[in-house]
Design a protein around this motif. Structure first.
Motif, PDB file in Angstrom:
ATOM      1  N   SER B 163     -29.045 -87.034  60.869  1.00  0.00           N
ATOM      2  CA  SER B 163     -29.648 -86.720  62.161  1.00  0.00           C
ATOM      3  C   SER B 163     -31.116 -87.097  62.167  1.00  0.00           C
ATOM      4  O   SER B 163     -31.642 -87.595  63.173  1.00  0.00           O
ATOM      5  CB  SER B 163     -29.507 -85.231  62.462  1.00  0.00           C
ATOM      6  OG  SER B 163     -28.245 -84.777  62.117  1.00  0.00           O
ATOM      7  N   LEU B 164     -31.779 -86.872  61.021  1.00  0.00           N
ATOM      8  CA  LEU B 164     -33.197 -87.208  60.900  1.00  0.00           C
ATOM      9  C   LEU B 164     -33.410 -88.695  61.163  1.00  0.00           C
ATOM     10  O   LEU B 164     -34.271 -89.084  61.950  1.00  0.00           O
ATOM     11  CB  LEU B 164     -33.683 -86.841  59.499  1.00  0.00           C
ATOM     12  CG  LEU B 164     -35.177 -86.821  59.267  1.00  0.00           C
ATOM     13  CD1 LEU B 164     -35.747 -85.547  59.823  1.00  0.00           C
ATOM     14  CD2 LEU B 164     -35.493 -86.913  57.797  1.00  0.00           C
ATOM     15  N   GLY B 210     -35.213 -86.410  71.039  1.00  0.00           N
ATOM     16  CA  GLY B 210     -35.356 -86.948  69.692  1.00  0.00           C
ATOM     17  C   GLY B 210     -36.322 -86.109  68.882  1.00  0.00           C
ATOM     18  O   GLY B 210     -36.089 -85.823  67.711  1.00  0.00           O
ATOM     19  N   CYS B 211     -37.407 -85.675  69.517  1.00  0.00           N
ATOM     20  CA  CYS B 211     -38.404 -84.863  68.821  1.00  0.00           C
ATOM     21  C   CYS B 211     -37.790 -83.545  68.370  1.00  0.00           C
ATOM     22  O   CYS B 211     -37.988 -83.116  67.228  1.00  0.00           O
ATOM     23  CB  CYS B 211     -39.581 -84.607  69.742  1.00  0.00           C
ATOM     24  SG  CYS B 211     -40.840 -83.579  69.025  1.00  0.00           S
ATOM     25  N   LEU B 212     -37.029 -82.907  69.249  1.00  0.00           N
ATOM     26  CA  LEU B 212     -36.396 -81.624  68.903  1.00  0.00           C
ATOM     27  C   LEU B 212     -35.463 -81.793  67.702  1.00  0.00           C
ATOM     28  O   LEU B 212     -35.517 -81.016  66.741  1.00  0.00           O
ATOM     29  CB  LEU B 212     -35.624 -81.104  70.117  1.00  0.00           C
ATOM     30  CG  LEU B 212     -35.018 -79.726  69.966  1.00  0.00           C
ATOM     31  CD1 LEU B 212     -36.121 -78.686  69.989  1.00  0.00           C
ATOM     32  CD2 LEU B 212     -34.011 -79.456  71.063  1.00  0.00           C
ATOM     33  N   ILE B 213     -34.623 -82.843  67.751  1.00  0.00           N
ATOM     34  CA  ILE B 213     -33.686 -83.074  66.645  1.00  0.00           C
ATOM     35  C   ILE B 213     -34.446 -83.347  65.362  1.00  0.00           C
ATOM     36  O   ILE B 213     -34.116 -82.824  64.294  1.00  0.00           O
ATOM     37  CB  ILE B 213     -32.745 -84.253  66.979  1.00  0.00           C
ATOM     38  CG1 ILE B 213     -31.909 -83.931  68.193  1.00  0.00           C
ATOM     39  CG2 ILE B 213     -31.850 -84.581  65.805  1.00  0.00           C
ATOM     40  CD1 ILE B 213     -31.225 -85.128  68.790  1.00  0.00           C
ATOM     41  N   PHE B 214     -35.520 -84.149  65.477  1.00  0.00           N
ATOM     42  CA  PHE B 214     -36.303 -84.487  64.282  1.00  0.00           C
ATOM     43  C   PHE B 214     -36.915 -83.245  63.657  1.00  0.00           C
ATOM     44  O   PHE B 214     -36.879 -83.064  62.443  1.00  0.00           O
ATOM     45  CB  PHE B 214     -37.393 -85.494  64.659  1.00  0.00           C
ATOM     46  CG  PHE B 214     -38.120 -86.039  63.474  1.00  0.00           C
ATOM     47  CD1 PHE B 214     -37.597 -87.110  62.773  1.00  0.00           C
ATOM     48  CD2 PHE B 214     -39.303 -85.487  63.050  1.00  0.00           C
ATOM     49  CE1 PHE B 214     -38.255 -87.616  61.676  1.00  0.00           C
ATOM     50  CE2 PHE B 214     -39.963 -85.988  61.952  1.00  0.00           C
ATOM     51  CZ  PHE B 214     -39.440 -87.052  61.265  1.00  0.00           C
ATOM     52  N   LEU B 343     -25.856 -85.269  69.358  1.00  0.00           N
ATOM     53  CA  LEU B 343     -27.020 -85.301  70.236  1.00  0.00           C
ATOM     54  C   LEU B 343     -27.927 -86.481  69.905  1.00  0.00           C
ATOM     55  O   LEU B 343     -28.471 -87.126  70.807  1.00  0.00           O
ATOM     56  CB  LEU B 343     -27.811 -83.999  70.104  1.00  0.00           C
ATOM     57  CG  LEU B 343     -27.352 -82.834  70.979  1.00  0.00           C
ATOM     58  CD1 LEU B 343     -28.222 -81.622  70.732  1.00  0.00           C
ATOM     59  CD2 LEU B 343     -27.411 -83.230  72.444  1.00  0.00           C
ATOM     60  N   ALA B 344     -28.072 -86.761  68.598  1.00  0.00           N
ATOM     61  CA  ALA B 344     -28.912 -87.889  68.195  1.00  0.00           C
ATOM     62  C   ALA B 344     -28.309 -89.202  68.692  1.00  0.00           C
ATOM     63  O   ALA B 344     -29.020 -90.092  69.164  1.00  0.00           O
ATOM     64  CB  ALA B 344     -29.076 -87.912  66.678  1.00  0.00           C
ATOM     65  N   LEU B 345     -26.968 -89.312  68.616  1.00  0.00           N
ATOM     66  CA  LEU B 345     -26.304 -90.517  69.142  1.00  0.00           C
ATOM     67  C   LEU B 345     -26.516 -90.625  70.647  1.00  0.00           C
ATOM     68  O   LEU B 345     -26.819 -91.700  71.175  1.00  0.00           O
ATOM     69  CB  LEU B 345     -24.808 -90.467  68.834  1.00  0.00           C
ATOM     70  CG  LEU B 345     -24.403 -90.816  67.410  1.00  0.00           C
ATOM     71  CD1 LEU B 345     -22.913 -90.628  67.229  1.00  0.00           C
ATOM     72  CD2 LEU B 345     -24.777 -92.244  67.092  1.00  0.00           C
TER      73      LEU B 345
END
Lengths: 190, 360
Positions: B163-164, B210-214, B343-345
């Motif tokens: 995910s990162l 993207g920021c949230l997932i990161f 979510l990242a995809l």
């Protein structure tokens, strides 16, 4: 940038030493750790030749993913203890192995003596690649434009492998096998 | 390389490693005082003002405590595991830029320890090596609970690495570069002008998802609460159960360094990196400095800005630690694989559509 010979000999020496350890070590896990060090030495050599992308991929894919998987498998299957029973090798086998080593070494020497550097393929010289934005950019642009079809086909192949793995892992056991298992358990309890 | 280049390179390496080494004791104090504030306690307050020198006696204690090695461990690998945790943590910061390029005696120097054209791929390469310290530590302990602990933590790190990596793809698509230097420079552009306030093209405004997932994935990568299953001292046994004194402290130091690196990455990728904080640019222009003095004060202000942003995220790590309870192992895996990964995809897909429509 020209590669500094001192650093090359350091990393190449490390690679050879760790490769030997991979073969010599009796514990499978220790061999795997040494193999990681071999990959790391290779990555060092690539990085000094300004092939940063190859070095990074070497570490991400081999050291970071493949070898972790190896370690998991070795640990989960507990293959560490059972793996290498050291049988003494017979004289015939030794002779065959030694002759193979000699042939291989001769082949390598012949190849290194008889090849000449042909220069960069088409117009991918160092200066041109640098002007176009460096290795990473040139490679990714090519991969996602001219070579998109092979790239996508490879990903489909990987997808098939993933689906196959899941299908095998999640497969329902035949009823007979399940019954047999429970019967055996019952037998043990009595 | 000329002598000046050698000096500058050595100076940059020394600065980065030195700062990372000092981060651990300082963050230890911040964490204990922060926990005390959040839990309405006093915390360490005896040594120095607000107990700020608490880290010194702690370090002395760790160093002089008996370093007992259990008889059943695999000696060599037991010894190197804490070092292996520390090395990738030290190396990762090398590609994070901490200022605009400066010119000394006609030569331009990038304020970045290593300028690699693979950019943050290097960071993922180093992050993927962090898992070896855990595996080796757990395996060399020759203790089934330590081995189980290391299995658990390494599967956590491998799962969240995906995910990162995927969450940053959106950013690469928008800025069309993987190098961190150009990425920071591109974040200086103005996205919207709302009267006197200019909203910059920071990663967070372009890529909120993207920021949230990161951020979530980097919490898991740094093994911090709510994902601190590797440690998890109250109810489960971690991989470093057989380690004591300075060896254990080295694992903890690695954790704090990883935290610093994660904060540096969040700041660099999504919060403008070394771009100056609001008001600093106006201040710098109003001072009417000579070009040389302007360059140096700009560098200083940029360093302060980056340090401020990194500090803010380090505090976020501490804050979350004492606010959110720990995940269970199955919840952790579900979050990683069934929430963050899709979510990242989705984020990559949305970004592609937005670029196609010309919105970003």
């Amino acid at each position: 940038m020209e590669i500094n010979p001192a650093f090359f000999y350091i990393f190449a020496g490390l690679a050879i030493a760790f490769s030997l350890l991979v073969v010599i070590k009796k514990s499978a896990i220790a061999s795997a750790f040494n193999l990681v060090c071999v990959f790391f030495s290779f990555a060092g050599i690539y990085a000094m030749m300004d092939a940063h992308l190859i070095a990074a991929i070497q570490i991400i894919v081999y050291a970071g993913a493949v070898m972790v998987l190896f370690l998991f498998v070795i640990m989960l299957l507990n293959a560490d203890n059972a793996a290498f029973d050291m049988h003494p090798i017979g004289r015939g086998k030794r002779l065959v192995s030694a002759s193979f080593v000699v042939v291989m070494a001769g082949m390598f020497i012949w190849v290194f003596k008889n090849t000449t550097y042909l220069g960069p393929i088409s117009n991918f010289s160092n200066a041109n690649v640098e002007a176009a934005g460096g290795n990473t950019q040139v490679l990714s642009e090519l991969m996602f434009s001219e070579y998109i079809l092979p790239f996508e086909l490879t990903s489909v192949l990987l997808l098939a492998a993933i689906i196959g793995t899941i299908a095998i892992a999640k497969r329902k056991k035949p009823a007979a096998l399940l019954n047999g298992g429970s019967a055996a358990k019952g037998g043990n309890a009595q | 390389m000329t002598a000046l280049e050698w000096y500058v390179t050595a100076g940059k390496i020394g600065l980065v490693i030195g700062l990372l080494m000092t981060v651990a004791p300082i963050m230890n104090w911040v964490e204990r005082r922060g926990a005390a504030i959040i839990q309405n306690r006093v915390g360490p307050n005896r040594i120095g003002p607000f107990g700020i020198f608490q880290a010194i006696p702690d370090a002395i204690k760790f160093l002089f405590k008996e370093d007992s090695i259990p008889g059943h461990v695999n000696g060599f690998y037991y010894f190197i595991a804490p070092i292996i945790v520390l090395i990738p943590a030290c190396m990762t910061f090398a590609v994070i830029p901490f200022g605009d390029p400066i010119t000394i005696m006609g030569q331009t120097f990038k304020m970045q320890t290593a300028d690699l054209n693979v950019g943050f791929l290097y960071i993922f390469a180093m992050a993927s090596l962090g898992v070896y310290g855990l595996i080796i530590g757990g395996w060399a302990s020759n203790n089934k609970f330590a081995l189980l602990g290391s299995m658990r933590s390494s599967s956590q790190m491998i799962s969240y690495e995906l995910s990162l990596g995927l969450s940053v793809i959106g950013l690469v698509m928008v800025f069309s570069t993987v190098e961190l230097g150009p990425m920071v420079q591109k974040q200086a552009d103005v996205m919207w002008q709302l009267g006197p306030i200019a909203i910059p093209r920071w990663g967070i405004f372009i890529q909120p998802l993207g920021c949230l997932i990161f951020v979530i994935a980097s919490f898991a990568e740094a093994n911090r609460l709510p994902f601190d299953l590797p440690e998890g001292e109250p109810e489960i046994v971690g991989f470093h159960v057989e380690y004591g004194s300075m060896k254990f402290a080295t694992f903890m130091m690695g954790e704090y360094m990883n935290m610093a690196v994660a904060s540096g990455l969040i700041a660099t990728l999504y919060f403008g990196g070394y771009q100056m904080l609001p008001g600093m640019g106006t201040l710098l222009d109003s001072l009417q400095l000579s070009p040389a003095a302007y360059m140096w004060s700009k560098l200083a202000l940029q360093n302060i800005s980056l340090a401020f942003k990194v500090g803010l995220f380090m505090w976020l790590f501490v804050w979350v630690r004492w606010t959110v309870p720990r995940f269970r192992y199955d919840q952790l895996m579900d979050l990683g694989w069934k929430m963050l990964f899709p979510l990242a995809l989705l984020n990559v897909f949305i970004t592609a559509v937005m670029i196609y429509l010309g919105w970003v």
